[in-house]
Write an enzyme that holds these catalytic residues in place. Structure first.
Site, PDB file in Angstrom:
ATOM      1  N   GLU A 109       7.071   2.063  -7.272  1.00 35.99           N
ATOM      2  CA  GLU A 109       7.503   3.313  -6.613  1.00 35.99           C
ATOM      3  C   GLU A 109       8.686   3.884  -8.285  1.00 35.99           C
ATOM      4  OE1 GLU A 109       8.268   4.046  -2.508  1.00 35.99           O
ATOM      5  OE2 GLU A 109       6.479   3.373  -2.167  1.00 35.99           O
ATOM      6  N   TYR A 150      10.818  10.014   2.183  1.00 39.20           N
ATOM      7  CA  TYR A 150       9.675  10.153   1.461  1.00 39.20           C
ATOM      8  C   TYR A 150       8.860  11.719   1.160  1.00 39.20           C
ATOM      9  CZ  TYR A 150       4.240   9.065   2.679  1.00 39.20           C
ATOM     10  OH  TYR A 150       2.999   9.155   2.420  1.00 39.20           O
ATOM     11  N   ASP A 161      15.823   5.636   1.624  1.00 40.71           N
ATOM     12  CA  ASP A 161      14.832   5.859   1.020  1.00 40.71           C
ATOM     13  C   ASP A 161      13.614   7.514   1.907  1.00 40.71           C
ATOM     14  OD1 ASP A 161      12.922   5.665  -1.396  1.00 40.71           O
ATOM     15  OD2 ASP A 161      11.960   4.741  -0.823  1.00 40.71           O
ATOM     16  N   GLU A 204      10.693   6.499  -9.003  1.00 37.48           N
ATOM     17  CA  GLU A 204      11.658   7.153  -7.054  1.00 37.48           C
ATOM     18  C   GLU A 204      12.748   7.857  -8.482  1.00 37.48           C
ATOM     19  OE1 GLU A 204      12.661   6.473  -3.656  1.00 37.48           O
ATOM     20  OE2 GLU A 204      10.537   5.452  -3.047  1.00 37.48           O
ATOM     21  N   LYS A 243       9.473  -3.509   1.813  1.00 35.27           N
ATOM     22  CA  LYS A 243      10.314  -3.000   0.950  1.00 35.27           C
ATOM     23  C   LYS A 243      11.499  -3.309   0.472  1.00 35.27           C
ATOM     24  CE  LYS A 243       7.988   1.475   1.123  1.00 35.27           C
ATOM     25  NZ  LYS A 243       7.407   2.309  -0.286  1.00 35.27           N
ATOM     26  N   THR A 288       8.725   8.276  -4.100  1.00 36.62           N
ATOM     27  CA  THR A 288       8.045   8.204  -5.246  1.00 36.62           C
ATOM     28  C   THR A 288       7.399   9.981  -5.625  1.00 36.62           C
ATOM     29  OG1 THR A 288       6.997   6.536  -3.955  1.00 36.62           O
ATOM     30  CG2 THR A 288       5.586   8.032  -5.966  1.00 36.62           C
ATOM     31  N   GLN A 347       2.610  -4.054   4.253  1.00 37.05           N
ATOM     32  CA  GLN A 347       3.304  -2.641   4.675  1.00 37.05           C
ATOM     33  C   GLN A 347       2.570  -2.301   5.655  1.00 37.05           C
ATOM     34  OE1 GLN A 347       3.607   0.189   1.872  1.00 37.05           O
ATOM     35  NE2 GLN A 347       4.586   1.826   2.831  1.00 37.05           N
ATOM     36  N   TYR A 357       3.193  -1.991   9.370  1.00 38.78           N
ATOM     37  CA  TYR A 357       4.660   0.015   9.083  1.00 38.78           C
ATOM     38  C   TYR A 357       4.418   0.320  10.708  1.00 38.78           C
ATOM     39  CZ  TYR A 357       0.774   3.421   8.253  1.00 38.78           C
ATOM     40  OH  TYR A 357      -0.214   4.205   8.614  1.00 38.78           O
ATOM     41  N   THR A 374      14.696  -3.051  -4.884  1.00 43.67           N
ATOM     42  CA  THR A 374      14.590  -2.247  -5.070  1.00 43.67           C
ATOM     43  C   THR A 374      15.939  -2.209  -6.726  1.00 43.67           C
ATOM     44  OG1 THR A 374      15.553  -1.310  -3.744  1.00 43.67           O
ATOM     45  CG2 THR A 374      15.866  -0.133  -5.095  1.00 43.67           C
ATOM     46  N   ASP A 392      11.480   1.523  -6.419  1.00 42.67           N
ATOM     47  CA  ASP A 392      11.179   0.903  -4.450  1.00 42.67           C
ATOM     48  C   ASP A 392      10.045  -0.048  -5.128  1.00 42.67           C
ATOM     49  OD1 ASP A 392      11.523   0.738  -2.271  1.00 42.67           O
ATOM     50  OD2 ASP A 392      10.641   2.833  -1.852  1.00 42.67           O
ATOM     51  N   HIS A 429       2.466  12.230  -3.557  1.00 39.10           N
ATOM     52  CA  HIS A 429       2.889  10.974  -2.941  1.00 39.10           C
ATOM     53  C   HIS A 429       2.005  10.895  -1.434  1.00 39.10           C
ATOM     54  CE1 HIS A 429       3.748   6.743  -2.834  1.00 39.10           C
ATOM     55  NE2 HIS A 429       4.209   7.233  -1.840  1.00 39.10           N
ATOM     56  N   ARG A 443       2.387  -3.509  -0.842  1.00 37.97           N
ATOM     57  CA  ARG A 443       1.026  -3.096  -0.235  1.00 37.97           C
ATOM     58  C   ARG A 443       0.468  -3.857   0.746  1.00 37.97           C
ATOM     59  NH1 ARG A 443       4.049   1.705  -1.489  1.00 37.97           N
ATOM     60  NH2 ARG A 443       3.569   2.368  -3.669  1.00 37.97           N
ATOM     61  N   ARG A 491      -5.665   8.781   6.094  1.00 36.46           N
ATOM     62  CA  ARG A 491      -6.062   9.152   7.276  1.00 36.46           C
ATOM     63  C   ARG A 491      -7.044  10.094   7.415  1.00 36.46           C
ATOM     64  NH1 ARG A 491      -0.818   8.667   7.375  1.00 36.46           N
ATOM     65  NH2 ARG A 491      -0.303  10.166   6.384  1.00 36.46           N
ATOM     66  N   GLU A 514      -2.030   4.706  -6.080  1.00 47.69           N
ATOM     67  CA  GLU A 514      -2.052   6.123  -6.140  1.00 47.69           C
ATOM     68  C   GLU A 514      -2.747   6.768  -7.440  1.00 47.69           C
ATOM     69  OE1 GLU A 514       2.525   7.770  -5.829  1.00 47.69           O
ATOM     70  OE2 GLU A 514       0.682   9.663  -5.526  1.00 47.69           O
TER      71      GLU A 514
HETATM   72 MN    MN Z   1       9.958   4.753  -1.491  1.00 47.67          MN
END
Ligand code: MN
Length: 418
Positions: A198, A127, A125, A200, A250, A346, A237, A241, A254, A230, A132, A234, A141, A360
């Protein structure tokens, strides 16, 4: 390209997702037929195994359709892919002389159960959607450091689990996991509280590689595309992560749509990738239009309620094409195989209702969205059904992907109770 007419009347209906122009590949079964390869045409499925057994499809010496997955067709390569598509068009076209022979090989989709269309050999998968990555990076961040320093130079991804890929219609159980809230000193093992989707696209690799491939070679290796959800925990994660990326967040499931829409059907819808802010290194440079204009939407239906559209966007919003992702995947010499599944990452657009995840859409849970019923959602609740939709708009016809759907079941009381 305009509508190609079929003797299967429903395929000629205005806006039907499965006209003769499409011919997506799936695996189906009925009460009397065991799982087998088939092609969607209008509201029907054309049984490829029956057609091969009757001598209507004779492209190879060995049988292609004696197995309930499309990997053997993929392994044969692009020339066979083109020959098979041409033969199917011949058999199903309006004035086909094979009509009488082919008619009994049609099964109504309403009577069929769909299965995974191929053996998923591996799952990666990415990113690779800029909106996104910018949204998520801004939340985590701050706007100044939203995109990681590598992001504009390479499509980044993680190696996922092929074992957790399920076909649309499969229920998804809310997972438990280790969570740590910033307000607590210690982590706790609890049911996920921030379960998400997600939106995708999944690219299905149809040819093997042994060593690095170019972007053009990668483009030719892709057999087709599916819709892909996906599912993402959260809160699991957020805690797990760093520094190696997503793991259990994850791995619950899926979901993919049951019909592989081939690159041949998508050919008229090719579009360029967006302008490059920094020049890509040569091995990743765009060599032509390698994204597709695919209109995408997400609906959420609460238990017993009507679906509300919560997002609408387009696959052309991606920063990197699947061909660039596949090329990047092989740079180390990593071998790819038929049945390899590549999640696009995503897909979000620039505007608020074009965001392909609830993370989001609700901005980290702070701004819940309102459904048509008046209910609100920050994340997925038990009993919610999430459905992805995809469609290309041609000149007087459509190329539909069908749907990718999953209902979220409540977490088990205690997964370790024996
Ligand atoms: Mn994904």
């Amino acid at each position: 390209m305009t509508l190609m007419k079929s003797w299967v009347a429903s395929a000629n209906t205005a806006g039907h997702p499965f006209p003769l122009n499409n011919l997506p590949y799936g695996v189906f079964s009925t009460e009397t037929l065991d799982p087998r390869c088939g092609v969607a045409i209008g509201d029907m499925i054309f049984d490829c195994r029956a057609a091969e057994e009757a001598g209507l499809i004779t492209l190879t010496e060995a049988a292609l359709f004696d197995v309930p997955f499309w990997n053997e067709v993929m392994e044969e390569g692009p020339e066979l892919w083109a020959a098979l598509r041409a033969r199917l068009v011949e058999i199903l076209a309006e004035d086909a002389p094979q009509r009488a022979e082919a008619q009994p090989m049609l099964v109504p989709q309403a009577d069929a159960q769909m299965h995974l269309p191929c053996l998923v050999s591996e799952f990666t998968d990415f990113y690779a959607g800029r909106h996104h990555a910018t949204n998520v990076g801004t939340m985590f961040r701050g706007a100044e450091n939203a995109l990681p320093p590598n992001w504009l130079h390479i499509p980044i991804g993680y190696n996922g689990r092929a074992s957790s890929v399920v076909v649309s219609g499969t229920d998804v159980r809310r997972p438990w996991g280790q969570l740590k809230s910033p307000d607590h000193d210690r982590p706790a093992f609890l049911p996920c509280r921030r379960f998400d989707l997600e939106l995708e696209m999944g690219a299905i690799v149809g040819q093997p590689s042994d060593g690095p491939v170019t972007v053009d070679e990668a483009d030719a290796m892709i057999f087709g595309y599916v819709l892909l959800n996906d599912w993402s925990a959260r809160d699991i994660q957020a805690w797990e992560y760093q520094p190696l990326g997503p793991f259990q967040a994850k791995a619950t499931a899926t979901s993919i749509s049951p019909w592989i829409v081939t690159t041949a059907a998508l050919e008229p819808f090719r579009v360029d990738c967006p302008e490059r802010e920094v020049e890509l290194l040569d091995h990743l440079k765009d060599t032509g239009p390698m994204l597709y204009d695919i209109d995408l939407a997400v609906t959420l239906a609460p238990e017993g309620g009507l679906p509300s559209e919560i997002a609408r966007t387009n696959y052309r919003e991606m920063y990197y094409s699947s061909a660039q992702q596949l090329a990047q995947h092989t740079t180390s010499g990593c071998p790819m195989n038929p049945g390899d599944l590549l999640g696009s990452g995503t897909i979000s657009g620039a505007h608020t209702r074009q965001r392909g995840s609830l993370l989001e859409l609700s901005w980290g849970g702070k701004e819940p969205i309102t459904l048509e019923s008046g209910e609100t959602r920050a994340f997925i609740e038990d009993g919610d059904t999430i459905t992805l939709h995809g469609r290309c708009h041609g000149d007087g016809y459509a190329i539909g992907f069908g749907t990718c759907e999953g209902k979220v079941l409540p977490a088990l009381d205690d997964p370790y109770a024996r």
